[in-house]
Design an enzyme around this catalytic site. Structure first.
Site, PDB file in Angstrom:
ATOM      1  N   ASP A  28      55.469  66.978  60.199  1.00 17.71           N
ATOM      2  CA  ASP A  28      57.046  67.240  60.034  1.00 17.71           C
ATOM      3  C   ASP A  28      57.612  67.644  61.530  1.00 17.71           C
ATOM      4  O   ASP A  28      58.659  67.492  61.642  1.00 17.71           O
ATOM      5  CB  ASP A  28      57.170  68.583  59.156  1.00 17.71           C
ATOM      6  CG  ASP A  28      56.397  69.879  59.632  1.00 17.71           C
ATOM      7  OD1 ASP A  28      55.649  69.957  60.401  1.00 17.71           O
ATOM      8  OD2 ASP A  28      56.605  70.813  58.973  1.00 17.71           O
ATOM      9  N   GLU A  51      43.953  62.874  62.321  1.00 18.35           N
ATOM     10  CA  GLU A  51      44.151  62.668  63.778  1.00 18.35           C
ATOM     11  C   GLU A  51      42.761  62.504  64.609  1.00 18.35           C
ATOM     12  O   GLU A  51      43.010  61.668  65.718  1.00 18.35           O
ATOM     13  CB  GLU A  51      44.742  63.959  64.308  1.00 18.35           C
ATOM     14  CG  GLU A  51      46.160  64.340  63.631  1.00 18.35           C
ATOM     15  CD  GLU A  51      46.173  64.869  62.276  1.00 18.35           C
ATOM     16  OE1 GLU A  51      47.376  65.375  61.608  1.00 18.35           O
ATOM     17  OE2 GLU A  51      45.104  65.154  61.849  1.00 18.35           O
ATOM     18  N   HIS A 114      55.041  77.778  60.966  1.00 20.39           N
ATOM     19  CA  HIS A 114      53.959  77.266  60.478  1.00 20.39           C
ATOM     20  C   HIS A 114      53.269  76.437  61.604  1.00 20.39           C
ATOM     21  O   HIS A 114      54.016  75.870  62.365  1.00 20.39           O
ATOM     22  CB  HIS A 114      54.058  76.362  59.228  1.00 20.39           C
ATOM     23  CG  HIS A 114      55.003  75.210  59.410  1.00 20.39           C
ATOM     24  ND1 HIS A 114      56.489  75.328  59.665  1.00 20.39           N
ATOM     25  CD2 HIS A 114      54.733  73.991  59.472  1.00 20.39           C
ATOM     26  CE1 HIS A 114      56.841  74.007  59.855  1.00 20.39           C
ATOM     27  NE2 HIS A 114      55.856  73.081  59.704  1.00 20.39           N
ATOM     28  N   HIS A 115      51.879  76.062  61.410  1.00 26.18           N
ATOM     29  CA  HIS A 115      51.112  75.355  62.369  1.00 26.18           C
ATOM     30  C   HIS A 115      51.039  76.063  64.045  1.00 26.18           C
ATOM     31  O   HIS A 115      50.269  75.793  64.801  1.00 26.18           O
ATOM     32  CB  HIS A 115      51.565  74.024  62.829  1.00 26.18           C
ATOM     33  CG  HIS A 115      51.651  73.097  61.564  1.00 26.18           C
ATOM     34  ND1 HIS A 115      51.000  73.108  60.531  1.00 26.18           N
ATOM     35  CD2 HIS A 115      52.519  71.863  61.541  1.00 26.18           C
ATOM     36  CE1 HIS A 115      51.205  72.293  59.680  1.00 26.18           C
ATOM     37  NE2 HIS A 115      51.880  71.604  60.149  1.00 26.18           N
ATOM     38  N   GLY A 408      29.475  60.513  73.640  1.00 27.58           N
ATOM     39  CA  GLY A 408      28.449  60.584  72.631  1.00 27.58           C
ATOM     40  C   GLY A 408      28.904  61.191  71.310  1.00 27.58           C
ATOM     41  O   GLY A 408      28.111  62.020  70.633  1.00 27.58           O
ATOM     42  N   ASP A 435      24.367  55.571  58.883  1.00 23.21           N
ATOM     43  CA  ASP A 435      24.587  56.221  57.824  1.00 23.21           C
ATOM     44  C   ASP A 435      25.199  57.762  58.102  1.00 23.21           C
ATOM     45  O   ASP A 435      26.471  58.097  57.319  1.00 23.21           O
ATOM     46  CB  ASP A 435      23.593  56.316  56.721  1.00 23.21           C
ATOM     47  CG  ASP A 435      22.300  56.775  57.103  1.00 23.21           C
ATOM     48  OD1 ASP A 435      22.024  57.023  58.382  1.00 23.21           O
ATOM     49  OD2 ASP A 435      21.398  57.101  56.390  1.00 23.21           O
ATOM     50  N   ASN A 462      19.152  54.622  57.184  1.00 25.49           N
ATOM     51  CA  ASN A 462      17.725  55.052  57.569  1.00 25.49           C
ATOM     52  C   ASN A 462      17.616  56.321  57.159  1.00 25.49           C
ATOM     53  O   ASN A 462      16.591  57.164  57.100  1.00 25.49           O
ATOM     54  CB  ASN A 462      17.258  55.009  59.079  1.00 25.49           C
ATOM     55  CG  ASN A 462      18.020  55.746  59.948  1.00 25.49           C
ATOM     56  OD1 ASN A 462      18.967  56.528  59.439  1.00 25.49           O
ATOM     57  ND2 ASN A 462      18.163  55.347  61.145  1.00 25.49           N
ATOM     58  N   GLY A 464      19.368  59.580  56.974  1.00 24.73           N
ATOM     59  CA  GLY A 464      19.383  60.797  57.612  1.00 24.73           C
ATOM     60  C   GLY A 464      20.001  60.460  59.149  1.00 24.73           C
ATOM     61  O   GLY A 464      20.147  59.303  59.646  1.00 24.73           O
ATOM     62  N   GLU A 468      18.595  62.668  65.753  1.00 18.79           N
ATOM     63  CA  GLU A 468      18.397  64.169  65.710  1.00 18.79           C
ATOM     64  C   GLU A 468      16.969  64.429  65.384  1.00 18.79           C
ATOM     65  O   GLU A 468      16.414  65.219  65.816  1.00 18.79           O
ATOM     66  CB  GLU A 468      19.246  64.903  64.888  1.00 18.79           C
ATOM     67  CG  GLU A 468      20.910  64.652  64.994  1.00 18.79           C
ATOM     68  CD  GLU A 468      21.395  64.994  66.358  1.00 18.79           C
ATOM     69  OE1 GLU A 468      20.725  65.543  67.264  1.00 18.79           O
ATOM     70  OE2 GLU A 468      22.593  64.814  66.587  1.00 18.79           O
TER      71      GLU A 468
END
Length: 558
Positions: A28, A51, A114-115, A408, A435, A462, A464, A468
């Site tokens: 808005d 965003e 607001h915001h 990254g 994925d 794969n 997962g 990591e």
């Protein structure tokens, strides 16, 4: 005196730096500005799903067009975009972030709107953004013209982000517009005296070297110096390597191109070639961990000459203000007309495809997929296995590679591919996303469809967060997530709904788990280039590109 609305002046300047698509989400506090975008026949509103994705799209757009822009609303919108803006700043991309803010009177009254944080501080988010921009401004009636010009010009010339906050009541406000000059977008001119000294020294070092080598890196792409770098490589004849962030900056079919150099992550044999050099000439180097094989890159500092964006370093001597935009063409021109000819051994290549299995392994995928990618394409790879898989992938001619090797942020690639596709509809976009990364930003597939874009999307499944798992916790539950029916993505996001007037032609929605299925699917994909395709590629759970495995192994104690 003629007048112009503040919003129209922003639009004029964005067009001046080559922007015809502006990404973002309505709110808005920004809608009067969006009216002007939508009513301009030369502009397209990106209409992103959130965003963060809009900031990723502006980043991808900037990598193709040279600059990007997005519009968000105050507080909730701009904060959602800040991760992407920080990534663009980190990776040196001029993305202009325009934020619609509350009316001037409300800000002056410190109203609890607001915001906001409810404390009357309407500058707090601007102060946050100022830390990740080269220039930022809150517009007023008095400063609007000069501040818009300062932010956009600074961001563009320094290859960093810019922030413009514009109160909603000022968006259509008219301000005096004396004869407006074009922005000065040229790089800062080098000091003639310093440049002359640096050039003489570089030429002397080249003359004295017996085995010089060149490394092309990411700042060549950021400053759009690919032609200048190629001219130097061709004229010198020196063995030439590209760092991962510089992939695509040099034609890999050149006789003296030798491959990707990333320290100990390089292919076996490339390090040996680098070690033979007695002079390393770096063009636009970016010494980040992933780009340098965890800082295992380079020769002894006394053997390195670095041409940077805004300075030149010769061994230990630094020449501030002698940038490569001006110096590099001058250096090429100053080389002897007849350089000594070098006989090259066959180029080091990745390991050939292992035929002992029918599974789609990384060894297979990155060797095979270039056969199906057309020239003049854009390859977008997400952080994780895809990012490392493209390091040594054979590059079709005039291919642009997009990935976030420094920042990254997983999920970046989906929004970035939207921006790249919008930036040049004549180039085919190939998106490789894991994925896990896809689950962060999958909504942006609907934006592909809305704008009639036709990428080929490879979902590397794969099961997962493999990168990591390789770093820590291969059996931990936190490295896993809910499986989706990925090959139904185009259907779910409305690809077949008749009431979606602006939509892509739908091609394949396939799941492939064997090499033959993959190759058959890709043959069909290439027969339907005007359609969007979604290919779910099933891969072994713990299989990774060689480069990723080496990098993780060398970073265990970091």
């Amino acid at each position: 005196m003629p007048t112009i609305s503040i919003s129209e002046h922003i639009i004029r300047r964005l067009k001046e730096i080559g922007i015809d698509t502006i990404f973002g989400v309505p709110g808005d506090y920004n809608m009067p500005f969006l009216d002007i975008i939508e009513d301009d026949p030369k502009l397209t509103w990106g209409n992103n799903t959130n965003e963060l994705n809009a900031s990723y799209a502006a980043d991808g757009y900037a990598r193709i067009r040279g600059a990007g822009a997005l519009v968000t609303t105050f507080g909730v919108g701009e904060l959602s975009a800040m991760n992407g803006i920080a990534g663009s700043y980190s990776e040196m991309l001029p993305v202009i972030h325009i934020v619609g803010t509350p009316a001037t009177a409300s800000q002056d009254a410190r109203a609890m709107l607001h915001h906001s944080l409810g404390n009357g501080d309407f500058d707090v988010f601007h102060r946050m953004s100022a830390m990740i921009t080269a220039a930022s401004a809150q517009l007023t009636m008095d400063n609007a013209i000069t501040e818009i010009d300062r932010v956009i010009q600074t961001a563009f010339t320094r290859k960093r982000t810019g922030y413009i906050g514009i109160p909603i009541d000022l968006m259509t406000a008219q301000v005096d517009a004396p004869q407006i000059q074009e922005l000065d977008l040229k790089p800062t001119k080098n000091s003639d005296e310093a440049q002359s000294v640096a050039l003489k020294q570089i030429l002397q070092e080249i003359q004295d070297a017996k085995h010089p080598a060149i490394v092309i890196d990411g700042c060549i792409l950021r400053h759009r110096l690919e032609k200048e770098a190629t001219a130097f490589v061709e004229r010198s004849g020196f063995p030439t390597f590209a760092a991962p962030m510089g992939k695509g900056a040099i034609d890999e079919s050149l006789v003296n191109y030798r491959g990707i150099y990333s320290g100990n992550v390089s292919l076996e044999g490339i390090n040996k070639e680098i070690e033979q050099a007695d002079l390393l000439i770096e063009l636009g180097s970016i010494k980040s961990d992933f780009n340098t094989g965890n800082f295992s890159y380079g020769l002894d500092k006394t053997k390195t000459i670095s041409l940077h964006s805004f300075k030149t370093v010769i061994y230990h001597a630094e020449y501030p203000g002698v940038g490569m935009n001006e110096l590099l063409p001058l250096l090429t021109k100053s080389l002897p007309e007849k350089m000594s000819s070098i006989q090259f051994e066959p180029r080091v290549k990745p390991a050939a495809i292992d035929d002992s299995t029918t599974e789609i392994t990384h060894n297979y995928l990155w060797n095979k997929v270039p056969e199906f990618i057309q020239s003049d394409s854009v390859v977008v790879a997400d952080t994780g296995t895809a990012e490392f898989g493209i390091f040594n992938m054979e590059s079709p001619k005039r291919t642009t590679f997009i990935s976030q090797i420094l920042w990254g942020s997983i999920g970046y690639s989906v929004g970035s591919a939207v921006g790249a596709a919008m930036a040049d509809r004549n180039r085919k976009v190939y998106l490789f996303v894991g994925d896990g990364s896809f689950q962060l930003t999958a909504q942006e597939v609907s934006v592909f469809l809305r704008h009639g874009l036709t990428p080929v999307i490879f979902l590397l499944n794969n099961d997962g967060y493999l990168i990591e798992k390789l770093i820590h916790g291969p059996d931990r539950a936190y490295n896993n997530f809910q499986m989706w029916e990925y090959n139904q993505t185009l259907k779910y996001f409305g690809g077949y709904l008749e009431n979606n007037k602006c939509k892509s032609l739908i091609g394949l929605e396939s799941k492939v788990s064997t090499r033959q299925e993959f190759e058959d699917t890709m043959k069909q994909v290439n027969q339907e280039p005007n359609k969007i395709h979604f290919i779910e590629v099933i891969m072994p759970q713990f299989d990774a590109p060689r480069e990723l495995s080496l990098l993780v192994g060398s970073s265990e104690n970091r």
